[in-house]
Enzyme design. Structure first.
Site, mmCIF file in Angstrom:
data_model
loop_
_atom_site.group_PDB
_atom_site.id
_atom_site.type_symbol
_atom_site.label_atom_id
_atom_site.label_comp_id
_atom_site.label_asym_id
_atom_site.label_seq_id
_atom_site.Cartn_x
_atom_site.Cartn_y
_atom_site.Cartn_z
ATOM 1 N N PRO A 132 7.729 -17.752 3.317
ATOM 2 C CG PRO A 132 7.918 -19.857 2.314
ATOM 3 C CD PRO A 132 7.958 -18.388 2.008
ATOM 4 C CB ILE A 161 -0.251 -14.790 -2.248
ATOM 5 C CG1 ILE A 161 1.252 -14.738 -1.918
ATOM 6 C CG2 ILE A 161 -0.666 -13.708 -3.245
ATOM 7 C CD1 ILE A 161 1.700 -13.567 -1.044
ATOM 8 C CG ASP A 244 1.907 3.722 6.188
ATOM 9 O OD1 ASP A 244 2.079 2.847 7.066
ATOM 10 O OD2 ASP A 244 2.773 4.574 5.877
ATOM 11 N NE ARG A 272 -33.230 -19.662 22.602
ATOM 12 C CZ ARG A 272 -33.522 -20.945 22.606
ATOM 13 N NH1 ARG A 272 -34.441 -21.425 21.779
ATOM 14 N NH2 ARG A 272 -32.909 -21.774 23.419
ATOM 15 C CD GLU A 368 -3.599 -5.219 4.136
ATOM 16 O OE1 GLU A 368 -3.226 -4.053 4.384
ATOM 17 O OE2 GLU A 368 -4.280 -5.522 3.140
HETATM 18 N N1 CAA Z 1 6.450 4.534 5.025
HETATM 19 C C1 CAA Z 1 7.577 4.789 4.345
HETATM 20 N N2 CAA Z 1 8.773 4.204 4.644
HETATM 21 C C2 CAA Z 1 8.782 3.335 5.659
HETATM 22 C C3 CAA Z 1 7.642 3.026 6.415
HETATM 23 C C4 CAA Z 1 6.426 3.672 6.075
HETATM 24 N N3 CAA Z 1 5.306 3.422 6.726
HETATM 25 N N4 CAA Z 1 7.950 2.131 7.362
HETATM 26 C C5 CAA Z 1 9.269 1.871 7.207
HETATM 27 N N5 CAA Z 1 9.762 2.608 6.179
HETATM 28 C C6 CAA Z 1 11.140 2.697 5.716
HETATM 29 C C7 CAA Z 1 12.022 3.246 6.839
HETATM 30 O O1 CAA Z 1 12.032 4.659 6.833
HETATM 31 C C8 CAA Z 1 13.370 2.681 6.505
HETATM 32 O O2 CAA Z 1 13.933 3.449 5.444
HETATM 33 P P1 CAA Z 1 15.485 3.909 5.449
HETATM 34 O O3 CAA Z 1 16.287 2.658 5.310
HETATM 35 O O4 CAA Z 1 15.586 4.782 4.267
HETATM 36 O O5 CAA Z 1 15.715 4.575 6.762
HETATM 37 C C9 CAA Z 1 13.030 1.310 5.915
HETATM 38 O O6 CAA Z 1 11.661 1.389 5.461
HETATM 39 C C10 CAA Z 1 13.159 0.181 6.911
HETATM 40 O O7 CAA Z 1 12.299 0.517 8.021
HETATM 41 P P2 CAA Z 1 12.422 -0.174 9.433
HETATM 42 O O8 CAA Z 1 13.847 -0.129 9.882
HETATM 43 O O9 CAA Z 1 11.381 0.408 10.299
HETATM 44 O O10 CAA Z 1 12.086 -1.679 9.045
HETATM 45 P P3 CAA Z 1 11.948 -2.966 9.944
HETATM 46 O O11 CAA Z 1 12.682 -4.062 9.298
HETATM 47 O O12 CAA Z 1 12.229 -2.648 11.380
HETATM 48 O O13 CAA Z 1 10.363 -3.350 9.738
HETATM 49 C C11 CAA Z 1 8.055 -3.354 10.266
HETATM 50 C C12 CAA Z 1 9.358 -2.554 10.090
HETATM 51 C C13 CAA Z 1 7.036 -2.279 10.630
HETATM 52 C C14 CAA Z 1 8.148 -4.387 11.352
HETATM 53 C C15 CAA Z 1 7.667 -4.017 8.911
HETATM 54 O O14 CAA Z 1 8.536 -5.087 8.596
HETATM 55 C C16 CAA Z 1 6.241 -4.531 8.894
HETATM 56 O O15 CAA Z 1 5.299 -3.764 8.694
HETATM 57 N N6 CAA Z 1 6.047 -5.865 9.094
HETATM 58 C C17 CAA Z 1 4.740 -6.476 8.930
HETATM 59 C C18 CAA Z 1 4.609 -6.972 7.517
HETATM 60 C C19 CAA Z 1 3.187 -6.976 7.047
HETATM 61 O O16 CAA Z 1 2.391 -6.106 7.378
HETATM 62 N N7 CAA Z 1 2.869 -7.947 6.219
HETATM 63 C C20 CAA Z 1 1.575 -8.000 5.648
HETATM 64 C C21 CAA Z 1 1.602 -8.815 4.421
HETATM 65 S S1 CAA Z 1 0.360 -8.354 3.263
HETATM 66 C C22 CAA Z 1 -1.064 -9.168 3.741
HETATM 67 O O17 CAA Z 1 -1.179 -9.659 4.807
HETATM 68 C C23 CAA Z 1 -2.110 -9.102 2.714
HETATM 69 C C24 CAA Z 1 -3.276 -9.997 2.819
HETATM 70 O O18 CAA Z 1 -3.201 -11.189 2.941
HETATM 71 C C25 CAA Z 1 -4.619 -9.403 2.695
#
Ligand code: CAA
Length: 388
Positions: A132, A161, A244, A272, A368
């Site tokens: 939330p 979810i 990713d 149409r 995502e």
């Molecule tokens: N691959 C590997 N490691 C990664 C990474 C990646 N792509 N991206 C970040 N990391 C690692 C970083 O290297 C860092 O590691 P260290 O501490 O070792 O340096 C750590 O993760 C933290 O990274 P950031 O400082 O970049 O993290 P952040 O808090 O600034 O967040 C963000 C980055 C990109 C905003 C991330 O929070 C994000 O992607 N947010 C969106 C969330 C999301 O996509 N949610 C989807 C939910 S699932 C869904 O929607 C499913 C569904 O219903 C179908």
């Protein structure tokens, strides 16, 4: 079927995957799409059609009983299912999202235990990251897993979810070390029937109504230590590495929705008549169809390039996964909106599928990671010199 899917000559196996999936969808998925939307209920008949053709979790490797289709082939399956029914395309997409953390990091024992039931279609697998108060800022999650001897005790709430309550298994991200920030998050496999797991009421959504979305509650759920996926503290990185790859599948879903809308509008425009002629003979309509085809072609190239990068595990996948998801979903929203316009007043009713497709397209710009987050991801990769 049109042969204009990609200017690049994809190997024949991909055309075969497309045409086999289209046959299954025409016969067993498309007929249930409007009903799943109208009733906001999981399309069990579509699931059975996909399952009987081994298209419900096509990415799972053969060693676990899966079809062993690569990332590009899986994207094509999702695209084709979405062309017929976006809700149903979340079956292969979310099965990939839920199981990918295991494929990337889990022990052999965990993979051997949890992947075969998904491959056989006995169970689906969901992914529990958002909460939330932790959406775009995923690392601010509060769900807590505390070690207690040989077990972990899980408490918290996950929100949004996909397939909650229908899936048998869940990859759940939880804080295991509150002092360590994003390095204090770990991933676990949770079963629907674990004591203390329960589900909220289904969300009342704009689109993808045939795919249930609900909260998942964990009330002192005791998990054996071997449910940990990968290493303690590596969960956030695993969540990001998973996304990713799977943002490519959302790009494919968006692409399929857009293609479905264009196909419907093209057929309608040819039939149409207004002012004594088919509306397809007017430039105003032709331009909308041409723009749609142009945007879809560009989105398809980027999506397939990203899928190839996902398969190879290229270093610039983070950029390409975000770019494909963002571009294809923005294109899908534009295309579906314009295809409703081609139908005029009829497009605004549930008598034609474009109204549903426009509602379904919207979520691809949100889940995502919102497209604003995708732009942040792309900019970071660009500025760190990891892309381009
Ligand atoms: N691959 C590997 N490691 C990664 C990474 C990646 N792509 N991206 C970040 N990391 C690692 C970083 O290297 C860092 O590691 P260290 O501490 O070792 O340096 C750590 O993760 C933290 O990274 P950031 O400082 O970049 O993290 P952040 O808090 O600034 O967040 C963000 C980055 C990109 C905003 C991330 O929070 C994000 O992607 N947010 C969106 C969330 C999301 O996509 N949610 C989807 C939910 S699932 C869904 O929607 C499913 C569904 O219903 C179908």
């Amino acid at each position: 079927m049109s042969t204009g899917f990609s200017p690049y000559q994809l190997p024949a196996e991909y055309s075969e995957i497309r045409s086999a999936t289209r046959d299954v969808c025409d016969a067993g998925v498309a007929p249930h799409a409007a009903e799943a939307d109208e009733a906001a209920s999981f399309p069990t008949a579509s699931y059975e059609a996909l399952r009987s053709a081994d298209l419900h979790a096509p990415h799972l490797p053969a060693e676990y009983g899966g079809a062993g289709i690569d990332a590009l082939g899986t994207a094509i399956v999702i695209e084709e299912v979405a062309r017929a029914c976006a809700s149903s395309s979340l079956i292969p997409a979310v099965n990939k999202l839920g199981t990918l953390p295991l494929l990337l990091d889990a022990s052999d024992a965990l993979k051997e235990r949890y992947l075969p039931p998904v491959a056989s279609g006995e169970a689906m697998f969901s992914y529990c990251l958002s909460e939330p108060e932790a959406g775009s800022d995923a690392a601010s999650m509060r769900t807590r897993a505390e070690r207690d001897g040989d077990t972990w005790v899980l408490d918290g709430v996950k929100r949004w979810i996909t397939n909650a309550g229908v899936s048998g298994y869940y990859t759940v991200f939880a804080v295991t070390d509150p002092q360590a920030g994003s390095r204090g998050i770990s991933a676990f496999v949770v079963e629907k029937d674990d004591q203390g797991v329960s589900f909220g009421a289904p969300e009342k959504k704009l689109g993808v109504k045939g795919s249930p979305t609900a909260e998942v509650y964990f009330d002192s759920v005791r998990l054996p230590a071997d449910r940990l996926i990968g290493e303690e503290g590596q969960g956030f990185s695993l969540a990001m590495r998973t996304l990713d790859h799977t943002r490519v599948t959302i790009a494919a879903q968006a692409l399929g929705i857009a293609q479905g809308a264009l196909d419907a509008a093209r057929a309608y425009a040819a039939e149409r008549e207004q002012f004594g002629k088919p509306i397809a003979s007017f430039q105003a309509v032709q331009f909308m169809l041409a723009d749609a085809a142009m945007k879809i072609s560009a989105a398809r190239e980027l999506t397939y390039a990203a899928a190839a990068k996902s398969e190879r595990g290229d270093a610039d996948l983070t950029y390409f996964g975000a770019a494909a998801k963002c571009f294809a979903s923005d294109a899908a929203m534009e295309v579906t909106t314009d295809m409703v316009q081609v139908f005029g007043g009829y497009g605004y009713t549930r008598d034609f599928p474009v109204e549903r497709m426009m509602r379904d397209a919207k979520i691809t710009q949100i889940y995502e990671g919102t497209n604003q987050i995708q732009r942040i991801v792309m900019a970071r990769e660009l500025l760190k010199g990891r892309a381009f």
